[in-house]
Design a protein around this motif. Structure first.
Motif, PDB file in Angstrom:
ATOM      1  N   MET A  11      52.936  12.373   1.103  1.00 18.61           N
ATOM      2  CA  MET A  11      52.721  12.944   2.334  1.00 18.61           C
ATOM      3  C   MET A  11      52.905  14.590   2.251  1.00 18.61           C
ATOM      4  N   MET A  12      52.684  15.080   1.006  1.00 19.23           N
ATOM      5  CA  MET A  12      52.887  16.657   0.700  1.00 19.23           C
ATOM      6  C   MET A  12      51.700  17.056   0.403  1.00 19.23           C
ATOM      7  N   ARG A  13      51.605  18.313   0.554  1.00 16.80           N
ATOM      8  CA  ARG A  13      50.096  19.069   0.014  1.00 16.80           C
ATOM      9  C   ARG A  13      50.712  20.271  -0.570  1.00 16.80           C
ATOM     10  N   TYR A  70      46.439   7.548   3.741  1.00 23.17           N
ATOM     11  CA  TYR A  70      47.299   7.916   2.498  1.00 23.17           C
ATOM     12  C   TYR A  70      46.024   8.685   1.722  1.00 23.17           C
ATOM     13  N   HIS A  71      46.603   9.466   0.644  1.00 16.00           N
ATOM     14  CA  HIS A  71      45.644  10.024  -0.270  1.00 16.00           C
ATOM     15  C   HIS A  71      44.733   8.846  -0.918  1.00 16.00           C
ATOM     16  N   PRO A  72      43.458   8.973  -1.150  1.00  9.28           N
ATOM     17  CA  PRO A  72      42.674   7.842  -1.695  1.00  9.28           C
ATOM     18  C   PRO A  72      43.250   7.760  -3.084  1.00  9.28           C
ATOM     19  N   ALA A 103      44.383  19.177   9.076  1.00  7.13           N
ATOM     20  CA  ALA A 103      43.553  18.093   9.117  1.00  7.13           C
ATOM     21  C   ALA A 103      44.054  16.769   8.209  1.00  7.13           C
ATOM     22  N   HIS A 104      44.371  17.387   7.196  1.00 10.92           N
ATOM     23  CA  HIS A 104      45.156  16.551   6.211  1.00 10.92           C
ATOM     24  C   HIS A 104      46.143  15.924   6.343  1.00 10.92           C
ATOM     25  N   GLU A 105      47.208  16.771   6.786  1.00  9.99           N
ATOM     26  CA  GLU A 105      48.512  16.364   7.093  1.00  9.99           C
ATOM     27  C   GLU A 105      48.699  15.701   8.537  1.00  9.99           C
ATOM     28  N   ILE A 106      47.827  16.010   9.470  1.00  8.08           N
ATOM     29  CA  ILE A 106      47.694  15.011  10.601  1.00  8.08           C
ATOM     30  C   ILE A 106      46.990  13.686  10.169  1.00  8.08           C
TER      31      ILE A 106
HETATM   32 ZN   LIG Z   1      48.716  14.607   1.415  1.00  7.25          ZN
END
Ligand SMILES: [Zn+2]
Length: 368
Positions: free
Chosen positions: A1-3, A302-304, A292-295
């Motif tokens: 859940m982190m980027r 999830y990440h694909p 957009a990714h974190e929401i």
């Molecule tokens: Zn992520």
């Protein structure tokens, strides 16, 4: 859940009371019910879920009122059939929901997760949860607060209400405020391209600019979500959890859409702006994609594929690639790819979502 920004990837091992009310911005209704329950001697909480014939989605948030952790164990339909069992997923390399993992003081199950999951039927369902100690042993006789949200508006337009909260007086920093507004516009257009109409509101908050980790949780997030009351809440600060290299973090997959210590997405403006603390156009693009990714995580995506290339989402139409090269080739333009893919020609726009990914978003309780 982190980027994380690309430069940091090699350094990191982290992959990422009986009241009822109605919301109005839905063709149907969202019914909200709260209850206080206690786990049995074995640490199991049985939560009665009474569903109407027109209910299409529910989200149940179970929050530990003391120390320790909670997790969701399973779901049984009115015929006594097991619809969802944590043991089918716990060691799987496909990820369906964070609800199974006892890693926070709250657990959030949004069901169904996928359009391919069995739908809801009228009657008396039971959701099972567990209470655990700080050292992850089942612990009985623990008090929990339960919130049940039920939505009945299948087929209506997908709308999402988002609140963007500035921490630490950042709303008065013109560089941050103008870049944040431009990034929110990019986030809005990415979601619009997938049929989700985002409505946004900007507020200031008295959270300090060095943001607490939403995963660890913080009372300030509980208070702020309580003030906002509904939808998704994105907090903008200098850094997240003290990390110098973290773009943003969501409070769960999915995150809870009631006030808890985890009910936010936190993003760092400074990690996006870089060492000069000033935004280029491409940095604003990535800032908007991070939102957009974190929401997306907060709504259940999830990440694909996770970095390491051996864990995937549970969706059938995202590639199950197994190397950096093949995954970047197949998925670099996907919004939920675990990191921005950049080269000499700049960064690949990460705006794409598969049909099944859009399906997950549309089934989230906050999308109405
Ligand atoms: Zn992520």
């Amino acid at each position: 859940m982190m980027r994380y920004p690309l430069a940091a990837i090699g350094l990191s091992l982290l992959a990422c009371t009986g009241t009822t009310s109605e919301a109005e911005n839905c063709g149907g209704d969202v019914q909200v019910e709260t209850m206080s329950l206690q786990s049995d001697r074995q640490g199991i909480v049985s939560i009665p879920l009474s569903l109407d014939s027109d209910d299409t989605v529910f989200q149940v948030v179970v929050e530990n009122s003391g120390d320790g952790y909670v997790s969701t164990d399973g779901l049984v339909n009115p015929d006594g059939e097991s619809i969802l069992d944590w043991e089918d997923w716990y060691e799987s390399h496909d990820s369906l929901t964070d609800a199974f993992y006892a890693n926070a003081s709250a657990t959030t199950l949004n069901w169904p997760v996928r359009e391919s999951d069995p739908g809801l039927t009228e009657g008396e369902w039971t959701l099972y949860a567990s209470t655990l100690s700080d050292d992850f042993y089942y612990e009985g006789r623990r008090d929990v607060d339960v919130t049940i949200m039920r939505r009945s508006c299948a087929g209506s337009a997908m709308k999402l209400k988002a609140t963007i909260a500035y921490a630490g007086d950042l709303e008065n920093d013109s560089e941050v405020a103008s870049a944040t507004e431009a990034a929110v516009a990019r986030w809005t257009s990415i979601y619009a391209s997938h049929g989700i109409e985002l409505s946004t509101e900007f507020i200031s908050s008295d959270i300090k600019a060095s943001l607490p980790s939403p995963s660890t949780g913080n009372a300030a997030y509980d208070t702020l979500y309580d003030e906002v009351g509904e939808g998704v809440l994105l907090v903008v600060g200098d850094d997240v959890g003290g990390a110098a290299d973290l773009y943003g973090m969501a409070g769960g997959i999915p995150g809870p859409q009631v006030a808890t210590e985890h009910s936010v997405v936190a993003v760092s403006w400074l990690v996006h702006a870089g060492a000069n603390a000033s935004f280029s156009d491409s940095e604003i693009d990535i800032y908007g994609e991070t939102m957009a990714h974190e929401i997306g995580h907060f709504l259940g995506l999830y990440h694909p594929v996770e970095m390491g290339w051996n864990y995937w989402d549970a969706l059938s139409d995202t590639d199950d690639c197994s190397s950096a090269k093949s995954c970047e080739s197949a998925l670099a333009d996907n919004l939920m790819f675990p990191y921005p893919v950049c080269g000499s020609g700049g960064c690949t726009a990460q705006v794409d979502l598969s049909n099944a990914q859009v399906g997950v978003l549309g089934l989230n309780i906050g999308v109405r």
